[in-house]
Each structure stands twice: as structure tokens, then as C-alpha cells.
Design a protein around this motif. Structure first.
Motif, short mmCIF file in Angstrom:
data_model
loop_
_atom_site.label_atom_id
_atom_site.label_comp_id
_atom_site.label_asym_id
_atom_site.label_seq_id
_atom_site.Cartn_x
_atom_site.Cartn_y
_atom_site.Cartn_z
N SER A 1 -39.91 18.15 -2.69
CA SER A 1 -40.73 19.03 -1.90
C SER A 1 -40.19 20.16 -1.92
CB SER A 1 -39.31 18.16 -0.42
OG SER A 1 -38.78 18.31 -0.42
N LYS A 2 -41.20 20.35 -1.02
CA LYS A 2 -40.89 22.32 -1.17
C LYS A 2 -39.09 22.84 -0.72
CE LYS A 2 -45.52 23.44 0.01
NZ LYS A 2 -46.55 23.53 0.83
N ALA A 3 -38.86 22.21 0.16
CA ALA A 3 -37.61 22.43 0.65
C ALA A 3 -36.63 22.38 -0.75
CB ALA A 3 -37.38 21.53 2.22
N THR A 4 -36.55 20.45 -1.18
CA THR A 4 -36.16 20.76 -2.51
C THR A 4 -36.04 22.00 -3.40
OG1 THR A 4 -36.62 18.40 -2.20
CG2 THR A 4 -35.24 19.20 -4.19
N VAL A 5 -37.03 22.15 -3.98
CA VAL A 5 -37.35 22.93 -5.16
C VAL A 5 -37.13 24.64 -4.62
CG1 VAL A 5 -39.40 24.38 -5.84
CG2 VAL A 5 -39.46 21.67 -6.07
N SER A 6 -37.20 24.75 -3.56
CA SER A 6 -36.14 26.27 -2.77
C SER A 6 -34.28 26.01 -3.04
CB SER A 6 -36.77 26.34 -1.11
OG SER A 6 -36.23 25.48 -0.40
N VAL A 7 -34.12 24.59 -2.36
CA VAL A 7 -32.80 24.94 -2.31
C VAL A 7 -32.24 24.81 -4.00
CG1 VAL A 7 -30.81 22.63 -2.29
CG2 VAL A 7 -32.42 23.43 -0.70
N LEU A 8 -33.92 24.04 -4.72
CA LEU A 8 -31.85 23.91 -6.11
C LEU A 8 -32.05 25.33 -6.65
CD1 LEU A 8 -34.01 20.68 -7.02
CD2 LEU A 8 -31.85 21.09 -6.21
N PHE A 292 -16.50 23.22 -2.10
CA PHE A 292 -17.30 22.55 -1.59
C PHE A 292 -16.73 21.03 -2.42
CE2 PHE A 292 -19.94 19.67 -4.08
CZ PHE A 292 -21.14 20.19 -3.37
N ALA A 293 -15.56 21.50 -3.46
CA ALA A 293 -14.73 20.49 -4.39
C ALA A 293 -13.62 19.74 -2.87
CB ALA A 293 -13.95 20.86 -5.44
N TYR A 294 -12.98 20.35 -2.13
CA TYR A 294 -12.34 19.55 -1.16
C TYR A 294 -13.29 19.07 -0.76
CZ TYR A 294 -8.03 22.08 -1.59
OH TYR A 294 -6.22 22.48 -2.08
N MET A 295 -14.58 18.90 0.29
CA MET A 295 -14.99 18.86 0.79
C MET A 295 -15.89 16.90 0.58
SD MET A 295 -18.71 19.51 3.23
CE MET A 295 -19.56 19.22 1.41
N MET A 296 -16.09 16.88 -1.03
CA MET A 296 -16.45 15.82 -1.90
C MET A 296 -15.54 14.82 -2.13
SD MET A 296 -19.64 16.75 -1.63
CE MET A 296 -20.09 15.01 -2.95
N MET A 297 -13.79 15.44 -1.69
CA MET A 297 -12.75 14.93 -2.22
C MET A 297 -12.33 14.46 -0.61
SD MET A 297 -10.85 16.86 -4.98
CE MET A 297 -9.35 15.53 -4.64
N ARG A 298 -13.28 14.81 0.56
CA ARG A 298 -13.06 13.94 1.71
C ARG A 298 -11.46 14.26 2.22
NH1 ARG A 298 -11.32 10.19 5.42
NH2 ARG A 298 -9.38 9.09 3.73
N ARG A 299 -11.55 16.04 1.83
CA ARG A 299 -10.41 16.67 2.32
C ARG A 299 -10.51 17.73 3.07
NH1 ARG A 299 -5.45 17.78 -2.06
NH2 ARG A 299 -4.56 18.68 -0.57
N LEU A 389 -28.82 20.27 4.97
CA LEU A 389 -27.36 21.69 5.02
C LEU A 389 -26.37 21.13 3.60
CD1 LEU A 389 -25.89 21.74 8.38
CD2 LEU A 389 -27.65 23.18 7.39
N PHE A 390 -27.26 19.42 2.90
CA PHE A 390 -26.89 20.17 1.56
C PHE A 390 -27.31 20.02 0.90
CE2 PHE A 390 -25.62 17.29 -1.86
CZ PHE A 390 -23.33 17.58 -2.19
N MET A 391 -28.16 19.59 0.79
CA MET A 391 -29.37 20.63 0.03
C MET A 391 -29.33 22.11 -0.46
SD MET A 391 -32.03 17.53 -0.05
CE MET A 391 -32.88 17.99 -1.51
N GLN A 392 -29.19 22.29 1.10
CA GLN A 392 -29.11 23.73 0.96
C GLN A 392 -28.04 24.03 0.78
OE1 GLN A 392 -30.75 25.04 4.78
NE2 GLN A 392 -31.66 23.08 5.58
N SER A 393 -27.19 24.12 0.54
CA SER A 393 -25.48 24.65 -0.15
C SER A 393 -25.01 23.95 -1.16
CB SER A 393 -24.78 24.40 1.54
OG SER A 393 -24.84 23.31 2.09
N CYS A 394 -25.64 22.89 -1.35
CA CYS A 394 -24.66 22.04 -2.93
C CYS A 394 -25.20 23.41 -4.10
CB CYS A 394 -25.24 21.13 -3.38
SG CYS A 394 -26.29 21.41 -4.00
N PRO A 395 -23.66 23.22 -4.81
CA PRO A 395 -24.74 24.00 -6.48
C PRO A 395 -24.99 22.92 -7.40
CG PRO A 395 -22.29 23.00 -5.95
CD PRO A 395 -22.85 22.28 -4.89
#
Length: 564
Positions: A1-8, A292-299, A389-395
Motif C-alpha cells: 500500500s502507499k502507506a507502507t511504502v512511505s513508512v518503509l 523500541f527494543a524495550y517495547m518489543m521485549m514487553r518492558r 502507528l507501528f508501521m509508521q514508527s518502526c526501524p
């Protein structure tokens, strides 16, 4: 999608307005470019960090704007420089960054990718070949960080470019040529080699010992950042730790990402002693990737603690660097705000409970109000908002595999790594989907029987419809959800030591325990809130507003008003 491309592509540097291909075709070297190279050579010999930084941040950008950036081979030939000299290695680094900022990933020539890989290794060898860490050249801290930053960035770009070939049409002549080129150079931009190179920089610099000395008060940040024979080695070792944090996070190895920065102190106290605060781009990068690493580790509480530093830091609001760097910093701070909104909701915390009334304001500036409300609804709209929000802000995730066989992977190609991490994150979100609603019920009572809570939740869920409900089944389901809430509320929270250390605590805004069929609830919102932070914040705001006012002017103005 267009949103995905812009996020990446959010982290891709802004494209400089340069006519296509012209800067890569001609063999001419303008007088302006020749003077630039000659002065760069002289400043490098003089170890003049201020002038070197001016050449990089100002003069080279002028060459880009004037379309006068010659190829390194041509420049070395015309100016009489050795290709392997430090001056040419530094110019090649600038030229490589110029190529990556003015071309799309598919349009970058394989020769440029190979040359960039070899050039970065040659630059690092200038330090790694010195066993004592004492090198004969010096560079400004900003450029030393930019070299590590671009090294990791080009790794991400190449891995995603290679992954995209898995889903490309093999019968296309262009794609066939690209596949052949990739197969001809199987050893360039391999993640394991990049990680090994960064680890060697860390080990060669002995930066872990230096950071221990800083913590104990025997050294200061100025001792590391000041020019000297150990300056380049130590600073590159420190920035290499940040590069490793970024690489491991982009590969989804969050434990190792935080492990490599075990010696870095993230506490907000003594801000002047933090090395990463001395370079703005490094400052925001380390906070963003650690959060981001803390968030993905559920901390989640630790993620909130780190991400708040990125939003509160005043040093990140000043523009001490180029417009391109300022743009990247602003974008990363916006992404930190989006990660913070998700982490707060998953942690079961309210912005007002974080000890600072300005948190809600910081979120409101960067995250839409309707998005924050959707996160709390506990339905499919919440899941879609978390996903967006995840796709907009992830690495920029990438896979470490060099395989070009698409039978080993899904058809997602370069998005395969993103989809893997997104699925892991959304699975956790769905497990907590109803927990915000359950917390809102518990906040209404100090104690309640399980029967009454099940009946209340059932009536609210049916919206007044008259339907026969199996109360025992509802109680069983409610018990499972309460146990899930209890489990998710207990998180590993940092107290002291390295980033991975901590103690398990109940960090949600509501806690409870069972006494047979009765729930006893302890909600943080019933406790008296401390007002000191509110007044301190507003006193500081008033001080900033009145800083430029002259008391004598105010007195004379009031005196005139009284006379009139």
C-alpha cells in the motif's frame, strides 16, 4: 500500500535537487571542486577539526547544489592524490553519501556499492591497524558519527535491495542483470561482517573500560571527545556500540541490541556527562532504538522512560547541524512520540502518572487525538491503529539471509522482515485487547465479587439486549482475563545497572488480589497526586517567558499608566 511504502522509507535522507546522472558522467573537475579537495587535504594534515567540519557541512553541500561533485577516480587523477590516501578515503565517503542521497536504491550502480564497502573498511583499517589505538589523524565528532551511521544505513539499503530481488520477475533483463551482479559480489554488505567490523572497533578502542572510568568519576566525557591521539579510536568505538544497537534492533535481536550498550548510562541525571548527547544525531538514535527494543521485549515502562527523554530533551530542539540532519532528528522524535503512545497504553499507564504534566502535551503535538482514543477502545479499530502507528514508527528491518531463492521466503520480499516483527507485535496487542476495558471496570470499585463483575461486564457488552447468558461461563472467561491482566501488569523494570537488568513490578495503574470470590482493588488514581511537579513545570515556563524582559521597563510602563 502507499502507506507502507512511505513508512518503509522514512529514514532515507532528503534528496538533493541535482540533475539526473550528470554528476556521474563527466570527467571534468571544476576549480571549485579542486580547491575543496586541496583544502580538505591541508586541513586533514593540520588536524583542524573546525575547518574540516566546515568543509563537510557547508562547502561540500555547495558542490552538490552546483552539480560539481566529480567521481573519486577522476578527482584523484586531476589533483594528483593517491587513491588510498586519507584525503581520498574521506572524499569517497562524502561522494558515496551523495550517490545514496540522489538516487533510488534500484538505480545505484553495483560498482558504487562495492566501492563504498571497500572504502569504509579501508577507513576503519586506519584505526584497527594501530594496536595502541593512537592514530595520526583527527576528525570532528559529527563526521566520525556520520561515518558509522552511513555504514549501517547502507547495510540496511543493500539487504533490502537484495531481498527485493526474491520477488522480482526473473525473466526481466534488468532483474537478470541485477541478480548476476549480486551473485558476483557475495561478500559485500554481509550483516555478520558489518557486526564483526563494529565489534573490532569497540574492542580496539577499549571504550568499555573508559565508560567505567566515567561512571566512577575518574574521567569525564570531555576527556574522550577532546582532540588527541586516542580521540578517533575511542569515539569510533563508542559510536560503533550505537551502530551495533541499531543493527541488532533492525534484525529483531532485541536482547543483543541492549546487551551491546550495557556500559552506556541512560539515566537522565548528569546530562553533561553523557557522550551520546554531544552529537545530536547519536543522541536521538540511541534513545529511539533502545526505546523500541524495550517495547518489543514487553518492558513497556522502560520503553516509556527512554522515549520520554527523546521528547523532553531541549538539546534536540536546537539546530546545530545541517538541515538534512535536523530533518532526520525531527522525524525520529515524531516516531518516538508514536512509540510512546503505544507503550503507555500497553503498560496500562496514563500520561499524567509519569510524573510530568507535559507528557500529554508532548503526545498531543505529534500523535492525533483520535489515534490515541482508538488505542483504548479494545476492538479491531484498536488493532488497526496499533498496526498503523507501528508501521509508521518502526526501524528499517532487514533479514540477514543472503538467499535469492524466493521459495525459502514469502512473496513479501523486502517487507518480509517487517511482517515478521509486525506479527509478533500484533499478537501481543491482541492478547491485551480487552484489558483496558477490564481496568476501567476495576477502577470503579475498591472491592467487588466475581459474580457482580461478570454480570456488570456482560450487561455492558450486550448493550441492553435481553439474552440468556451462562454466568458460570462468563465467570470462567473473566477469571482468565483477570489472570492475564495480572500477568501483563508485572513487568521487568530497570532500577540500576545495565539496560537489561531490573526487577519485576506491577506497573499498571490498577492492581488487585483475590480473596476467594472477592476482588480487592488498589488503583493508583485514588492516591493523592504530587503537585510539586506541576508547579515546578509552570514556574520554569514563566521563567522562560520573562527571561528577556527588563524590570526597569516594566516599572516605567506601570508608572506611566498610573499617571494617566
Amino acid at each position: 500500500s502507499k502507506a507502507t511504502v512511505s513508512v518503509l522509507n522514512w529514514y532515507h535522507p532528503p534528496v538533493v535537487a541535482v540533475p539526473k546522472m550528470s554528476q556521474f558522467q563527466g570527467d571534468a573537475v571544476s576549480d571549485k571542486a579542486k580547491r575543496f579537495l586541496e583544502e580538505l587535504n591541508q586541513r586533514v594534515l593540520d588536524k583542524d577539526g573546525v575547518k574540516i567540519n566546515e568543509l563537510k557541512e557547508s562547502r561540500f553541500i555547495e558542490l552538490q547544489a552546483a552539480d560539481e561533485v566529480p567521481r573519486p577516480e577522476t578527482a584523484a587523477k586531476k589533483c594528483g592524490f593517491d587513491q588510498d590516501s586519507l584525503t581520498m578515503l574521506l572524499y569517497k565517503e562524502l561522494y558515496t553519501r551523495h550517490v545514496y542521497s540522489t538516487k533510488k536504491a534500484d538505480d545505484i550502480r553495483m560498482d558504487d556499492r562495492v566501492d563504498a564497502w571497500k572504502n569504509y573498511l579501508a577507513l576503519f583499517d586506519k584505526v584497527l591497524e594501530c594496536s595502541t589505538g593512537q592514530v595520526e589523524f583527527d576528525l570532528p565528532n559529527g563526521w566520525l558519527y556520520d561515518i558509522i551511521d552511513e555504514f549501517v544505513y547502507q547495510l540496511q539499503v543493500y539487504c533490502r535491495y537484495r531481498a527485493e530481488r526474491r520477488q522480482a520477475k526473473k525473466d526481466s533483463p534488468d532483474e537478470a542483470e541485477r541478480l548476476v551482479e549480486i551473485q558476483k559480489h557475495p561478500t559485500i554488505w554481509e550483516p555478520i561482517k558489518v557486526i564483526t567490523t563494529l565489534q573490532r572497533l569497540v574492542a580496539n578502542s577499549d571504550i568499555t573500560h573508559v565508560l567505567g572510568q566515567i561512571k566512577s568519576g575518574k574521567m569525564t566525557a570531555a576527556d574522550v571527545l577532546s582532540p588527541g591521539v586516542m580521540h578517533v579510536s575511542r569515539v569510533w568505538g563508542y559510536f560503533a556500540m550505537v551502530g551495533l544497537l541499531r543493527v541488532h534492533t533492525s534484525m529483531g535481536d532485541y536482547y543483543q541490541a541492549l546487551k551491546v550498550v550495557d556500559e552506556i548510562d541512560f539515566t537522565p541525571e548528569k546530562e553533561g556527562e553523557k557522550l551520546f548527547k554531544k552529537v545530536q544525531a547519536c543522541h536521538i538514535t540511541i534513545l529511539y532504538y533502545a526505546g523500541f527494543a524495550y517495547m518489543m521485549m514487553r518492558r513497556y515502562y522502560d520503553a516509556v522512560r527512554i522515549l520520554l527523554q527523546a521528547l523532553r530533551s531541549r538539546s534536540l530542539e536546537s539546530s546545530q547541524t545541517t538541515n538534512q540532519t535536523v530533518s532526520n532528528i525531527a522525524k525520529m522524535r515524531e516516531n518516538c512520540a508514536k512509540l510512546l503512545a503505544m507503550a503507555l497504553e500497553l503498560a496500562g499507564r496514563r500520561p499524567q502518572m509519569m510524573g510530568d504534566e507535559t507528557v500529554a502535551g508532548l503526545l498531543a503535538q505529534r500523535v492525533k487525538g483520535e489515534e490515541r482514543e482508538f488505542l483504548k477502545q479494545g476492538n479491531e479499530d484498536s488493532v488497526q491503529t496499533f498496526k498503523s502507528l507501528f508501521m509508521q514508527s518502526c526501524p528499517r528491518f532487514f533479514l540477514s539471509s543472503a538467499s535469492l531463492d524466493n521459495t525459502d521466503f514469502s512473496v513479501a520480499g523486502k517487507n518480509e522482515a517487517l511482517n515478521l516483527q509486525l506479527n509478533v507485535f500484533l499478537r501481543e496487542v491482541r492478547q491485551q485487547l480487552r484489558l483496558p476495558i477490564l481496568r476501567s471496570y476495576l477502577k470503579l470499585y475498591s472491592s467487588i465479587t466475581l459474580d457482580k463483575l461478570a454480570r456488570t461486564a456482560t450487561d455492558a457488552g450486550q448493550l441492553g439486549e435481553e439474552t440468556d447468558v451462562d454466568l458460570e461461563a462468563e465467570k470462567l472467561g473473566l477469571t482468565r482475563e483477570l489472570l492475564c491482566l495480572k500477568h501483563k501488569s508485572r513487568q521487568l523494570s530497570w532500577t540500576s545497572g545495565g539496560p537489561l537488568q531490573g526487577q519485576y513490578k506491577c506497573l499498571a495503574d490498577v492492581d488487585f488480589f483475590f480473596d476467594k470470590d472477592i476482588l480487592h482493588i488498589d488503583a493508583d488514581f485514588r492516591r493523592p497526586q504530587a503537585n510539586s511537579t506541576y508547579f515546578v513545570t509552570h514556574i520554569e515556563s514563566l521563567r522562560n517567558v520573562t527571561k528577556g524582559l527588563n524590570p526597569s521597563d516594566l516599572f516605567s510602563r506601570n508608572h506611566r499608566n498610573n499617571i494617566q
